[in-house]
Design a protein around this motif. Structure first.
Motif, short mmCIF file in Angstrom:
data_model
loop_
_atom_site.label_atom_id
_atom_site.label_comp_id
_atom_site.label_asym_id
_atom_site.label_seq_id
_atom_site.Cartn_x
_atom_site.Cartn_y
_atom_site.Cartn_z
N UNK A 54 0.83 -1.21 0.00
CA UNK A 54 0.00 0.00 0.00
C UNK A 54 0.86 1.26 0.00
N UNK A 55 1.95 1.22 0.78
CA UNK A 55 2.81 2.40 0.89
C UNK A 55 3.52 2.71 -0.43
N UNK A 56 3.73 1.70 -1.28
CA UNK A 56 4.30 1.97 -2.59
C UNK A 56 3.34 2.80 -3.43
N UNK A 57 2.06 2.40 -3.38
CA UNK A 57 1.05 3.13 -4.15
C UNK A 57 0.82 4.52 -3.59
N UNK A 58 0.92 4.65 -2.26
CA UNK A 58 0.67 5.94 -1.63
C UNK A 58 1.81 6.92 -1.92
N UNK A 59 2.96 6.38 -2.34
CA UNK A 59 4.08 7.25 -2.66
C UNK A 59 4.94 7.57 -1.46
N UNK A 60 4.55 7.07 -0.28
CA UNK A 60 5.29 7.42 0.93
C UNK A 60 6.60 6.64 1.03
N UNK A 61 6.67 5.45 0.44
CA UNK A 61 7.93 4.71 0.50
C UNK A 61 8.17 3.95 -0.80
N UNK A 62 7.87 4.62 -1.90
CA UNK A 62 8.08 3.99 -3.20
C UNK A 62 9.58 3.88 -3.48
N UNK A 63 10.04 2.67 -3.70
CA UNK A 63 11.48 2.49 -3.90
C UNK A 63 11.73 1.46 -5.00
N UNK A 64 12.99 1.36 -5.44
CA UNK A 64 13.36 0.39 -6.46
C UNK A 64 12.75 -0.96 -6.16
#
Ligand SMILES: [Zn+2]
Length: 294
Positions: A54-64
């Motif tokens: 979920x945090x990847x989609x939220x942009x808060x912890x999008x990482x490689x």
């Protein structure tokens, strides 16, 4: 054998929002093969199970290996890989509302029959948290410098309060003004680019405008101008808002809190996510097949 395509059309479009997240499959395979030293075949079977957080989609912890595509993106920001390595996940969020809960359940039952393609989850959020999240999203989206945000927020709130309408069709001429009217039935009426709304809905709108902008400037900005809390309460009283909302207290702080609770209660009561992995699985297979035959 042709499968019927799952359609989200059963759900009112104003209650659905989609976030696309891109993954670079070159990075993803490299992670397994070069860093974790596993065979391509193992990497492939591991990657087939992959679902972003979920945090990847939220942009808060999008990482490689994940990132958000823009119009200019033609290379992976991490490895400079070209577009043919890219695949897309789509997170479809539904702001559930009792008015279409039956359709939502039906859709969910269909999604559950395709667990490979769709991952579904429902974060535990109270109705108040859902409302606060929405305010936060609106704050990020709107530019307070331009007065246009007032109208934008008004329309968004009205759509949110009545998600069973086909708003795009109903408002296809655009909204130039939101006008308080005591003569509308069912909350609102649209005519010649004007949206006429009931005292209840109009009051909700200026409450939301106030809530959004009060931290930003002294007093909150609304259709009725810049208002302190006391002025806001006076304005709401005069338009008959408290009567419409059945709020009887004379204490302005209590009245304010009750109004917020009423707005929260009229909004979505749960949030559901479906992550569509259709494109990802297809691209993953293509990339893997090429790797194997190399
Ligand atoms: Zn990459």
């Amino acid at each position: 054998m042709k499968k019927t395509e799952i359609s989200f059309d059963l759900i009112p479009s104003s209650a659905v929002s989609t976030t696309a997240l891109t993954i670079c499959l070159k990075c993803a395979f490299d992670l397994f093969i070069k860093q974790l030293k596993v065979a391509p075949r193992t990497a492939y079977s591991e990657l087939k199970k992959h679902v972003p957080e979920q945090t990847d989609f939220a942009g808060s912890s999008t990482a490689r290996p994940h990132f958000f595509m823009t119009e200019e993106t033609d290379r992976c920001p991490y490895c400079n890989g070209v577009k043919r390595w890219f695949a897309e996940f789509r997170a479809i969020r539904i702001d559930a509302h009792p008015s279409f809960e039956k359709q939502r359940k039906k859709l969910w039952a269909a999604l559950k029959k395709e667990p490979d393609r769709f991952t579904i989850w429902s974060p535990e959020r109270t109705q108040m948290q859902i409302f606060s999240d929405w305010l936060e999203r609106m704050k990020r989206r709107i530019g307070f410098d331009d007065e246009k945000w007032l109208l934008q927020v008004a329309v968004e709130h009205i759509k949110r309060a009545a998600p069973s309408n086909d708003w795009d069709e109903a408002l296809r001429g655009g909204v130039r003004r939101v006008q308080l009217s005591r003569q509308v039935e069912g909350g609102w009426r649209y005519e010649n680019a004007w949206l006429y709304v009931s005292p209840e809905l109009y009051g909700d709108v200026i409450m939301v405008q106030h809530l959004l902008s009060r931290a930003h400037s002294h007093g909150g900005r609304t259709f009725e101008g810049r208002l302190t809390l006391q002025e806001l309460m006076g304005r709401l009283r005069r338009i008959g808002y408290f009567e419409a909302r059945a709020i009887t207290t004379r204490d302005q702080y209590e009245a304010f809190e009750q109004a917020v609770s009423a707005i929260v209660a009229s909004g979505p009561d749960a949030i559901y996510y479906a992550v569509d992995r259709g494109d990802y699985l297809k691209q993953l297979k293509t990339v893997y097949d090429k790797k194997r035959t190399k």
